[in-house]
Design a protein around this motif. Structure first.
Motif, PDB file in Angstrom:
ATOM      1  N   LEU A   5       2.043  10.453  -3.490  1.00  0.00           N
ATOM      2  CA  LEU A   5       1.210   9.376  -4.004  1.00  0.00           C
ATOM      3  C   LEU A   5       0.649   8.529  -2.861  1.00  0.00           C
ATOM      4  N   TYR A   6       1.473   8.253  -1.867  1.00  0.00           N
ATOM      5  CA  TYR A   6       1.022   7.506  -0.696  1.00  0.00           C
ATOM      6  C   TYR A   6      -0.055   8.289   0.061  1.00  0.00           C
ATOM      7  N   CYS A  10      -3.959   7.179   0.752  1.00  0.00           N
ATOM      8  CA  CYS A  10      -4.552   7.173   2.095  1.00  0.00           C
ATOM      9  C   CYS A  10      -5.816   8.020   2.135  1.00  0.00           C
ATOM     10  N   LEU A  11      -5.764   9.202   1.565  1.00  0.00           N
ATOM     11  CA  LEU A  11      -6.941  10.068   1.552  1.00  0.00           C
ATOM     12  C   LEU A  11      -8.078   9.456   0.729  1.00  0.00           C
ATOM     13  N   THR A  12      -7.731   8.798  -0.353  1.00  0.00           N
ATOM     14  CA  THR A  12      -8.744   8.129  -1.160  1.00  0.00           C
ATOM     15  C   THR A  12      -9.396   6.999  -0.370  1.00  0.00           C
TER      16      THR A  12
END
Length: 70
Positions: A5-6, A10-12
């Motif tokens: 989820l983290y 970050c990618l988002t």
């Protein structure tokens, strides 16, 4: 599961930053970028004239007193 989820957050964030930056820079033209790169020389007319002779492009030279009055 929290690590995935983290990583997704970050990618988002990176994707959002890339899209916003590319959208902002899409309206820029090469002429505008060249004029902006010559602005550091604009406050000294003598230096602006030397840069203009060296590059062959006009430098928008403005005396410092005239810039303050505008």
């Amino acid at each position: 599961m929290d690590e995935w989820l983290y990583a997704l957050y970050c990618l988002t964030g990176v994707l959002f930053f890339y899209l916003v930056t590319s959208a902002c820079l899409r309206g820029h033209s090469r002429d505008v970028d060249e004029q902006v790169s010559l602005l550091p020389f604009a406050d000294d007319p003598a230096v602006a004239q030397r840069v203009e002779q060296a590059l062959g492009r006009p430098v928008p030279a403005v005396a410092p007193e005239a810039a303050l009055k505008a």
